[in-house]
Design a protein around this motif. Structure first.
Motif, short mmCIF file in Angstrom:
data_model
loop_
_atom_site.label_atom_id
_atom_site.label_comp_id
_atom_site.label_asym_id
_atom_site.label_seq_id
_atom_site.Cartn_x
_atom_site.Cartn_y
_atom_site.Cartn_z
N GLU A 119 0.84 -1.18 0.00
CA GLU A 119 0.00 0.00 0.00
C GLU A 119 0.89 1.25 0.00
O GLU A 119 2.09 1.18 -0.17
CB GLU A 119 -0.92 -0.02 1.23
CG GLU A 119 -1.84 -1.23 1.30
CD GLU A 119 -2.90 -1.24 0.21
OE1 GLU A 119 -3.08 -0.21 -0.47
OE2 GLU A 119 -3.54 -2.28 0.02
N LEU A 120 0.27 2.40 0.21
CA LEU A 120 1.04 3.63 0.30
C LEU A 120 2.05 3.55 1.43
O LEU A 120 1.86 2.81 2.40
CB LEU A 120 0.10 4.81 0.53
CG LEU A 120 -0.81 5.21 -0.63
CD1 LEU A 120 -1.74 6.32 -0.16
CD2 LEU A 120 0.00 5.67 -1.82
N ASP A 121 3.12 4.33 1.31
CA ASP A 121 4.10 4.35 2.38
C ASP A 121 3.45 4.88 3.65
O ASP A 121 2.46 5.62 3.60
CB ASP A 121 5.29 5.22 2.00
CG ASP A 121 4.92 6.68 1.91
OD1 ASP A 121 5.28 7.44 2.81
OD2 ASP A 121 4.24 7.06 0.93
N PRO A 122 3.95 4.51 4.82
CA PRO A 122 3.32 4.89 6.09
C PRO A 122 3.14 6.38 6.27
O PRO A 122 2.13 6.83 6.83
CB PRO A 122 4.26 4.29 7.13
CG PRO A 122 4.91 3.13 6.45
CD PRO A 122 5.08 3.57 5.03
N ALA A 123 4.10 7.20 5.80
CA ALA A 123 3.99 8.64 6.01
C ALA A 123 2.81 9.21 5.22
O ALA A 123 2.02 10.01 5.75
CB ALA A 123 5.29 9.33 5.57
N THR A 124 2.65 8.79 3.97
CA THR A 124 1.54 9.28 3.16
C THR A 124 0.21 8.77 3.70
O THR A 124 -0.76 9.53 3.82
CB THR A 124 1.71 8.83 1.70
OG1 THR A 124 2.94 9.35 1.18
CG2 THR A 124 0.55 9.32 0.84
N ALA A 125 0.16 7.48 4.03
CA ALA A 125 -1.07 6.91 4.58
C ALA A 125 -1.44 7.58 5.89
O ALA A 125 -2.62 7.87 6.14
CB ALA A 125 -0.90 5.40 4.78
N GLY A 126 -0.44 7.86 6.72
CA GLY A 126 -0.71 8.52 8.00
C GLY A 126 -1.23 9.93 7.82
O GLY A 126 -2.12 10.37 8.56
N LEU A 127 -0.67 10.65 6.84
CA LEU A 127 -1.13 12.01 6.59
C LEU A 127 -2.58 12.01 6.11
O LEU A 127 -3.40 12.79 6.59
CB LEU A 127 -0.23 12.68 5.55
CG LEU A 127 -0.63 14.10 5.11
CD1 LEU A 127 -0.67 15.04 6.31
CD2 LEU A 127 0.33 14.61 4.05
N LEU A 128 -2.91 11.12 5.18
CA LEU A 128 -4.29 11.04 4.70
C LEU A 128 -5.24 10.64 5.82
O LEU A 128 -6.36 11.15 5.91
CB LEU A 128 -4.38 10.03 3.55
CG LEU A 128 -3.77 10.46 2.21
CD1 LEU A 128 -3.85 9.31 1.21
CD2 LEU A 128 -4.46 11.69 1.67
N ALA A 129 -4.82 9.73 6.68
CA ALA A 129 -5.66 9.30 7.80
C ALA A 129 -5.95 10.45 8.75
O ALA A 129 -7.08 10.63 9.21
CB ALA A 129 -5.00 8.14 8.56
N ALA A 130 -4.92 11.26 9.04
CA ALA A 130 -5.11 12.39 9.95
C ALA A 130 -6.04 13.43 9.35
O ALA A 130 -6.91 13.99 10.04
CB ALA A 130 -3.75 13.01 10.28
N VAL A 131 -5.87 13.70 8.06
CA VAL A 131 -6.74 14.67 7.39
C VAL A 131 -8.18 14.16 7.37
O VAL A 131 -9.13 14.91 7.63
CB VAL A 131 -6.24 14.93 5.96
CG1 VAL A 131 -7.26 15.72 5.16
CG2 VAL A 131 -4.91 15.67 6.00
N ALA A 132 -8.36 12.88 7.07
CA ALA A 132 -9.70 12.30 7.02
C ALA A 132 -10.37 12.36 8.40
O ALA A 132 -11.58 12.60 8.50
CB ALA A 132 -9.63 10.86 6.53
N HIS A 133 -9.58 12.16 9.44
CA HIS A 133 -10.13 12.25 10.80
C HIS A 133 -10.66 13.66 11.06
O HIS A 133 -11.76 13.84 11.60
CB HIS A 133 -9.03 11.90 11.81
CG HIS A 133 -9.53 11.72 13.21
ND1 HIS A 133 -8.68 11.64 14.29
CD2 HIS A 133 -10.79 11.63 13.73
CE1 HIS A 133 -9.39 11.49 15.39
NE2 HIS A 133 -10.67 11.48 15.08
N ALA A 134 -9.89 14.67 10.66
CA ALA A 134 -10.35 16.05 10.84
C ALA A 134 -11.61 16.32 10.03
O ALA A 134 -12.53 17.02 10.49
CB ALA A 134 -9.24 17.02 10.43
N LEU A 135 -11.69 15.73 8.83
CA LEU A 135 -12.89 15.91 8.01
C LEU A 135 -14.13 15.35 8.70
O LEU A 135 -15.24 15.85 8.50
CB LEU A 135 -12.70 15.24 6.65
CG LEU A 135 -11.76 15.92 5.66
CD1 LEU A 135 -11.66 15.10 4.38
CD2 LEU A 135 -12.24 17.33 5.34
N GLY A 136 -13.94 14.29 9.48
CA GLY A 136 -15.07 13.72 10.20
C GLY A 136 -15.76 14.73 11.09
O GLY A 136 -16.99 14.80 11.16
#
Length: 411
Positions: A119-136
């Motif tokens: 999958e995506l590298d951990p740094a990119t996946a982590g950044l997208l996860a954090a942004v998605a959490h804020a979108l929630g």
């Protein structure tokens, strides 16, 4: 894709500067610029629990089963489709609201290191996860002010009775609360009946209810409205469990017709009694009032048993001093409350106890939806009665919720 952290303050400002109906579009546009992605959009989980819908284009849908967005939703992790698109779950306290979908810039896949699972590298996946959490949190805040997201969730028109019924349900069908996780689901019949579920977590108490008002269509919806709000009003006044049942019973006697009544289970857990990870075993006692309702199913050590049988008359039949009973819960136990629609004649082949046992390794959110889906597959399209479930998993003091993106990382 840019590696700099997204400015959350700027993200919130972008959402605040437009109409609530445009908040997610504005946030997505800000992400496009700040992350350097080709595009970004929000896919909202539909009310039927089958698909993810582009809130800007309701005709664009992805099934939860067999698609990359659906896999990201069910597994609560960032998924990369191998063709430049990535999907991150938009989740608040375990309540999976939808998916952030982005198209990575050209070359991003080639240049970025990959994780061990491809999958995506951990740094990119982590950044997208954090942004998605804020979108929630942006979704939760703006849903209060617009019908845009509610409308996008609907794959079919609601009757008036179902509209009323939906307003009686909690805003979030799932809540991860540290010592517990709770998840509910309602499968309405063609003529919506009066099934509802509710829960609330205070500083020291978890209260949950599941009720079934007699009848169908508008009369059942109105009776359910009276029942649920009598319970909520009493609870918010500080009433204990038996006092809440008494309040609902009194309201139905005072305002309902002679043949109008409701069944219900009221459950209460003292969250202070569960110990901590350094102390007791995390065992607790759930207090229950069952007013003419089907009993519950308890999953403990891989075995399912029937608990909490009815020990009081139905709500709205006559004056009564309501009695409680107790259920011992240990960390890892699951307690399933349901309405009698789960036992309608066409569902005779549905092994509810087996379904609860066989899904022990899944998050309660997925269990509630999977049970509902299996129920529908069993009874077919002609559901004769509403079917509601409310699943409580008790973690106790032996575990603590661990999350950085809106859902417990352990699941």
């Amino acid at each position: 894709m840019k590696r700099a952290d997204v400015d959350i303050s700027a993200l919130l400002a972008a959402a605040e500067e437009v109409s609530p109906s445009e908040a997610m579009s504005a946030a997505a546009d800000m992400l496009r610029r700040s992350l350097g992605v080709q595009w970004a959009t929000f896919l909202i989980a539909d009310a039927a629990g089958n698909t993810l819908v582009d809130h800007q284009d309701p005709g664009s849908r992805f099934r939860l089963d067999g698609t990359d967005p659906g896999r990201a939703w069910r597994e609560q992790r960032t998924v990369h489709d191998g063709n430049g698109r990535a999907y991150a779950p938009v989740t608040v306290r375990g309540d999976a609201l939808g998916i952030l979908a982005v198209e990575l810039p050209p070359g991003a896949e080639r240049d970025a290191p990959r994780g061990d699972d491809g999958e995506l590298d951990p740094a990119t996946a982590g950044l997208l996860a954090a942004v998605a959490h804020a979108l929630g949190y942006i979704v939760v805040a703006n849903q209060r002010h617009t019908d845009t997201y509610e409308t996008a969730m609907r794959s079919a028109e609601f009757s008036l009775a179902r509209e009323i019924q939906r307003r009686l349900l909690p805003l979030g069908f799932v809540c991860e609360g540290g010592s517990f996780t709770i998840a509910g689901w309602l499968e309405p019949s063609a003529s919506a009946a009066g099934d509802t579920f509710d829960y609330v977590a205070s500083a020291d108490t978890l209260t949950a209810t599941i009720t079934d008002a007699v009848g169908h269509d508008l009369n059942a919806a109105l009776l359910a409205t009276l029942t649920v709000n009598a319970l909520r009003n009493a609870r918010r006044r500080g009433a204990d469990l038996t006092e809440q049942a008494h309040a609902a019973n009194t309201a139905l006697l005072a305002h309902g017709e002679a043949d109008q009544f409701a069944t219900g289970i009221l459950l209460e857990i003292d969250l202070r009694s569960s110990g901590d990870e350094h102390g007791s075993s995390g065992r607790t006692t759930a207090r229950v009032v069952n007013a003419g309702h089907p009993g519950a199913l308890l999953l403990h050590d891989g075995q399912v048993s029937n608990v909490a049988p009815s020990n009081n008359p139905l709500l709205g039949v006559h004056e009564h001093e309501f009695r409680t009973q107790e259920i011992e819960l240990y960390p890892g136990d699951r307690l399933l409350l349901m309405t009698d629609g789960m036992f309608e004649r066409s569902a005779a082949a549905f092994d509810l106890a087996g379904a609860l046992r066989d899904t022990a390794d899944l998050h309660p959110r997925n269990v509630a939806q999977d049970i509902s889906r299996t129920f529908l597959e069993t009874v077919g399209d002609g559901v004769q009665d509403d079917a509601a479930v409310l699943l409580l998993e008790w973690h106790g003091g032996s575990t603590r919720r661990s999350t950085s993106n809106g859902a417990d990382d352990a699941r």
